[in-house]
Enzyme design. Structure first.
Site, PDB file in Angstrom:
ATOM      1  N   ASN A 123       0.825  -1.066  -0.328  1.00  0.00           N
ATOM      2  CA  ASN A 123       0.108  -0.061  -0.059  1.00  0.00           C
ATOM      3  C   ASN A 123       0.935   1.232   0.109  1.00  0.00           C
ATOM      4  O   ASN A 123       1.666   1.525   1.033  1.00  0.00           O
ATOM      5  CB  ASN A 123      -0.784  -0.138   1.117  1.00  0.00           C
ATOM      6  CG  ASN A 123      -1.705   1.153   1.577  1.00  0.00           C
ATOM      7  OD1 ASN A 123      -1.611   2.201   0.528  1.00  0.00           O
ATOM      8  ND2 ASN A 123      -2.486   0.926   2.420  1.00  0.00           N
ATOM      9  N   VAL A 124       0.909   1.965  -1.236  1.00  0.00           N
ATOM     10  CA  VAL A 124       1.681   3.016  -1.150  1.00  0.00           C
ATOM     11  C   VAL A 124       1.518   4.126  -0.206  1.00  0.00           C
ATOM     12  O   VAL A 124       2.446   4.995   0.058  1.00  0.00           O
ATOM     13  CB  VAL A 124       1.888   3.893  -2.647  1.00  0.00           C
ATOM     14  CG1 VAL A 124       2.282   2.886  -3.685  1.00  0.00           C
ATOM     15  CG2 VAL A 124       0.408   4.494  -2.903  1.00  0.00           C
ATOM     16  N   ASN A 178       2.503   5.672 -10.290  1.00  0.00           N
ATOM     17  CA  ASN A 178       1.021   5.791 -10.938  1.00  0.00           C
ATOM     18  C   ASN A 178      -0.129   5.336 -10.067  1.00  0.00           C
ATOM     19  O   ASN A 178      -1.180   5.589 -10.595  1.00  0.00           O
ATOM     20  CB  ASN A 178       1.452   4.954 -11.897  1.00  0.00           C
ATOM     21  CG  ASN A 178       0.142   4.474 -12.793  1.00  0.00           C
ATOM     22  OD1 ASN A 178      -0.378   5.103 -13.680  1.00  0.00           O
ATOM     23  ND2 ASN A 178      -0.514   3.136 -12.318  1.00  0.00           N
ATOM     24  N   SER A 188      -2.406  14.584 -13.521  1.00  0.00           N
ATOM     25  CA  SER A 188      -3.630  14.795 -14.232  1.00  0.00           C
ATOM     26  C   SER A 188      -4.219  15.856 -14.672  1.00  0.00           C
ATOM     27  O   SER A 188      -3.795  16.977 -14.199  1.00  0.00           O
ATOM     28  CB  SER A 188      -4.847  14.003 -13.344  1.00  0.00           C
ATOM     29  OG  SER A 188      -6.162  14.180 -13.952  1.00  0.00           O
ATOM     30  N   TYR A 216      -9.163  15.032  -5.402  1.00  0.00           N
ATOM     31  CA  TYR A 216      -8.184  14.394  -6.522  1.00  0.00           C
ATOM     32  C   TYR A 216      -7.577  15.846  -7.171  1.00  0.00           C
ATOM     33  O   TYR A 216      -6.333  15.511  -7.508  1.00  0.00           O
ATOM     34  CB  TYR A 216      -9.278  13.755  -7.589  1.00  0.00           C
ATOM     35  CG  TYR A 216      -8.187  12.884  -8.725  1.00  0.00           C
ATOM     36  CD1 TYR A 216      -7.866  11.664  -8.424  1.00  0.00           C
ATOM     37  CD2 TYR A 216      -8.309  13.441  -9.961  1.00  0.00           C
ATOM     38  CE1 TYR A 216      -7.338  11.045  -9.626  1.00  0.00           C
ATOM     39  CE2 TYR A 216      -7.676  12.935 -10.935  1.00  0.00           C
ATOM     40  CZ  TYR A 216      -7.173  11.791 -10.820  1.00  0.00           C
ATOM     41  OH  TYR A 216      -6.632  11.046 -11.607  1.00  0.00           O
ATOM     42  N   ALA A 247      -6.780  18.333  -6.033  1.00  0.00           N
ATOM     43  CA  ALA A 247      -5.635  18.867  -4.829  1.00  0.00           C
ATOM     44  C   ALA A 247      -4.407  17.880  -4.783  1.00  0.00           C
ATOM     45  O   ALA A 247      -3.275  18.332  -4.868  1.00  0.00           O
ATOM     46  CB  ALA A 247      -6.387  18.982  -3.410  1.00  0.00           C
ATOM     47  N   LYS A 303      -3.551  15.973  -7.344  1.00  0.00           N
ATOM     48  CA  LYS A 303      -2.850  15.947  -8.411  1.00  0.00           C
ATOM     49  C   LYS A 303      -1.885  17.131  -8.795  1.00  0.00           C
ATOM     50  O   LYS A 303      -1.054  17.274  -9.427  1.00  0.00           O
ATOM     51  CB  LYS A 303      -3.617  15.688  -9.724  1.00  0.00           C
ATOM     52  CG  LYS A 303      -4.333  14.131  -9.647  1.00  0.00           C
ATOM     53  CD  LYS A 303      -3.164  13.215  -9.768  1.00  0.00           C
ATOM     54  CE  LYS A 303      -3.909  11.766  -9.968  1.00  0.00           C
ATOM     55  NZ  LYS A 303      -2.662  10.751  -9.896  1.00  0.00           N
ATOM     56  N   ILE A 337      -8.227   8.833 -20.441  1.00  0.00           N
ATOM     57  CA  ILE A 337      -7.800   7.573 -21.131  1.00  0.00           C
ATOM     58  C   ILE A 337      -8.537   6.432 -20.839  1.00  0.00           C
ATOM     59  O   ILE A 337      -9.028   6.393 -19.735  1.00  0.00           O
ATOM     60  CB  ILE A 337      -6.429   7.273 -20.479  1.00  0.00           C
ATOM     61  CG1 ILE A 337      -5.411   8.669 -20.347  1.00  0.00           C
ATOM     62  CG2 ILE A 337      -5.533   6.319 -21.270  1.00  0.00           C
ATOM     63  CD1 ILE A 337      -5.188   9.551 -21.632  1.00  0.00           C
TER      64      ILE A 337
HETATM   65  P1  NAP Z   1      -6.578   2.079 -12.394  1.00  0.00           P
HETATM   66  O1  NAP Z   1      -7.338   1.293 -13.403  1.00  0.00           O
HETATM   67  O2  NAP Z   1      -7.643   2.339 -11.179  1.00  0.00           O
HETATM   68  O3  NAP Z   1      -5.470   1.390 -11.620  1.00  0.00           O
HETATM   69  C1  NAP Z   1      -4.829   1.951 -10.512  1.00  0.00           C
HETATM   70  C2  NAP Z   1      -4.044   0.857  -9.680  1.00  0.00           C
HETATM   71  O4  NAP Z   1      -3.405   1.294  -8.724  1.00  0.00           O
HETATM   72  C3  NAP Z   1      -5.011  -0.294  -9.276  1.00  0.00           C
HETATM   73  O5  NAP Z   1      -4.579  -1.522  -9.614  1.00  0.00           O
HETATM   74  C4  NAP Z   1      -4.985   0.045  -7.882  1.00  0.00           C
HETATM   75  O6  NAP Z   1      -5.586  -1.190  -7.225  1.00  0.00           O
HETATM   76  C5  NAP Z   1      -3.826   0.567  -7.643  1.00  0.00           C
HETATM   77  N1  NAP Z   1      -3.824   1.191  -6.284  1.00  0.00           N
HETATM   78  C6  NAP Z   1      -4.879   1.717  -5.762  1.00  0.00           C
HETATM   79  N2  NAP Z   1      -4.503   2.200  -4.415  1.00  0.00           N
HETATM   80  C7  NAP Z   1      -3.316   1.728  -4.193  1.00  0.00           C
HETATM   81  C8  NAP Z   1      -2.331   1.827  -2.949  1.00  0.00           C
HETATM   82  N3  NAP Z   1      -2.995   2.459  -1.705  1.00  0.00           N
HETATM   83  N4  NAP Z   1      -1.206   1.400  -3.257  1.00  0.00           N
HETATM   84  C9  NAP Z   1      -0.920   0.413  -4.219  1.00  0.00           C
HETATM   85  N5  NAP Z   1      -1.707   0.442  -5.434  1.00  0.00           N
HETATM   86  C10 NAP Z   1      -2.839   1.005  -5.329  1.00  0.00           C
HETATM   87  O7  NAP Z   1      -6.164   3.535 -12.513  1.00  0.00           O
HETATM   88  P2  NAP Z   1      -5.707   3.975 -13.994  1.00  0.00           P
HETATM   89  O8  NAP Z   1      -6.724   4.549 -14.805  1.00  0.00           O
HETATM   90  O9  NAP Z   1      -4.908   3.111 -14.581  1.00  0.00           O
HETATM   91  O10 NAP Z   1      -4.848   5.179 -13.500  1.00  0.00           O
HETATM   92  C11 NAP Z   1      -3.482   5.383 -13.324  1.00  0.00           C
HETATM   93  C12 NAP Z   1      -3.048   6.500 -12.668  1.00  0.00           C
HETATM   94  O11 NAP Z   1      -3.165   7.819 -14.067  1.00  0.00           O
HETATM   95  C13 NAP Z   1      -3.596   7.293 -11.391  1.00  0.00           C
HETATM   96  O12 NAP Z   1      -2.779   7.889 -10.624  1.00  0.00           O
HETATM   97  C14 NAP Z   1      -4.627   8.164 -11.947  1.00  0.00           C
HETATM   98  O13 NAP Z   1      -5.022   9.245 -11.200  1.00  0.00           O
HETATM   99  C15 NAP Z   1      -4.127   8.608 -13.152  1.00  0.00           C
HETATM  100  N6  NAP Z   1      -4.822   9.086 -14.209  1.00  0.00           N
HETATM  101  C16 NAP Z   1      -5.707   8.462 -14.978  1.00  0.00           C
HETATM  102  C17 NAP Z   1      -6.423   9.053 -16.145  1.00  0.00           C
HETATM  103  C18 NAP Z   1      -7.358   8.181 -16.888  1.00  0.00           C
HETATM  104  O14 NAP Z   1      -7.950   8.607 -17.721  1.00  0.00           O
HETATM  105  N7  NAP Z   1      -7.371   6.680 -16.463  1.00  0.00           N
HETATM  106  C19 NAP Z   1      -6.407  10.336 -16.141  1.00  0.00           C
HETATM  107  C20 NAP Z   1      -5.537  11.032 -15.493  1.00  0.00           C
HETATM  108  C21 NAP Z   1      -4.699  10.521 -14.504  1.00  0.00           C
HETATM  109  P3  NAP Z   1      -7.023  -1.526  -6.802  1.00  0.00           P
HETATM  110  O15 NAP Z   1      -7.727  -1.665  -8.149  1.00  0.00           O
HETATM  111  O16 NAP Z   1      -6.958  -2.846  -5.879  1.00  0.00           O
HETATM  112  O17 NAP Z   1      -7.370  -0.410  -5.880  1.00  0.00           O
END
Ligand code: NAP
Length: 252
Positions: free
Chosen positions: A62-63, A89, A150, A162, A164, A166, A195
């Site tokens: 857990n980060v 990430n 983000s 979120y 704040a 980011k 994305i």
């Molecule tokens: P995602 O599909 O929800 O993947 C995030 C991963 O992080 C999941 O496997 C999650 O595990 C894991 N995670 C969550 N809390 C954690 C913790 N405390 N310790 C370790 N791992 C943890 O999200 P994503 O869309 O790929 O997004 C990845 C990053 O890009 C994030 O920082 C997000 O804010 C950023 N972002 C995404 C988008 C987009 O459009 N997708 C846009 C802008 C920014 P669980 O599923 O088990 O919780």
């Protein structure tokens, strides 16, 4: 920095953007330490990287937990003998208006929902950056740290927590680029727009359609397009202290 044989830690590497980055960096010969909360997801991601012919290992951590992050970084250093990079990430969403009044009823964003997002998306980035940078300095490994911010860092309605976090990540990317340059560690970020991942697909369909219609390129980005930017930051030795915006031209 050439990615071949470099050891890169990716948090949230079990799915979504993190997994796409892992597979992309594996295809360039990087060795991956994938960090996430779920063993099964991690196993699948590790197997995908290994099938590209490179070394990869899974770490449950857990980060937002200081002790777990410290132990994970020490374990990665023991397992691989070096650390050359980190992608911060892992992230979560707990969206909601700070105050919402509907049919005379007022609801508020809970402190739990505020704190959970700050803990993972901001404190988690701080802890991982601090521990990885310390270990890199100790091991005399040079390299780069890439923070995933983000487009919401500009301030997105319904995302006080979120946005704040980011924005904080973007600001501290500049701080750490200045602080760590003397050790040969670059720090930069990527601010994705919308994305195609599990995170965005969990949004309400009408909200998703509304968002896509105002993107100049008229589509969401692909995880591989974010992975490509992350690889660019690792490979370009003059890139530091900046946030690369990858959002199809969208402005909030
Ligand atoms: P995602 O599909 O929800 O993947 C995030 C991963 O992080 C999941 O496997 C999650 O595990 C894991 N995670 C969550 N809390 C954690 C913790 N405390 N310790 C370790 N791992 C943890 O999200 P994503 O869309 O790929 O997004 C990845 C990053 O890009 C994030 O920082 C997000 O804010 C950023 N972002 C995404 C988008 C987009 O459009 N997708 C846009 C802008 C920014 P669980 O599923 O088990 O919780």
């Amino acid at each position: 920095m050439q990615l071949k044989d470099k050891v890169i830690i990716i948090t949230g590497g079990g799915q979504g953007l993190g997994r796409a980055m892992a597979e992309y960096l594996a295809s360039k010969g990087a060795q991956l330490a994938l960090v996430d909360l779920d063993q099964e997801k991690l196993n699948a991601a590790v197997a995908a990287c290994q099938s590209a012919g490179t070394q990869a290992r899974a770490y449950i951590c857990n980060v937002a937990n200081e002790e777990q992050v410290t132990d994970m970084v020490a374990q990665v250093a023991d397992d691989f003998g070096a650390i050359h990079g980190l992608v911060n990430n892992a992230g979560i969403l707990r969206d909601g208006l700070t105050i919402r009044v509907k049919d005379g009823e007022m609801t508020k964003m809970s402190l739990d929902n505020w704190q959970a997002v700050i803990d993972v998306n901001l404190t988690g980035v701080f802890l991982c950056t601090r521990e990885v940078a310390a270990k890199m300095i100790e091991l005399k490994s040079q390299g780069a740290i890439v923070n995933i911010s983000s487009i919401s860092r500009a301030g997105n309605m319904g995302q006080a927590n979120y946005s704040a976090a980011k924005a904080g990540v973007a600001a501290d990317t500049v701080v750490w680029a200045k602080e760590l340059a003397r050790y040969g560690i670059r720090v930069a970020g990527v601010a994705p727009g919308f994305i195609e991942t599990e995170m965005t697909l969990s949004m309400k369909p009408d909200a998703l359609e509304k968002m896509t219609s105002v993107i100049p390129l008229q589509r969401m980005g692909k995880p591989e397009e974010i992975a490509h930017s992350v690889a660019y930051i690792f490979e370009n030795d003059y890139y530091t202290g900046r946030i690369l915006e990858l959002d199809g031209g969208l402005r909030l």
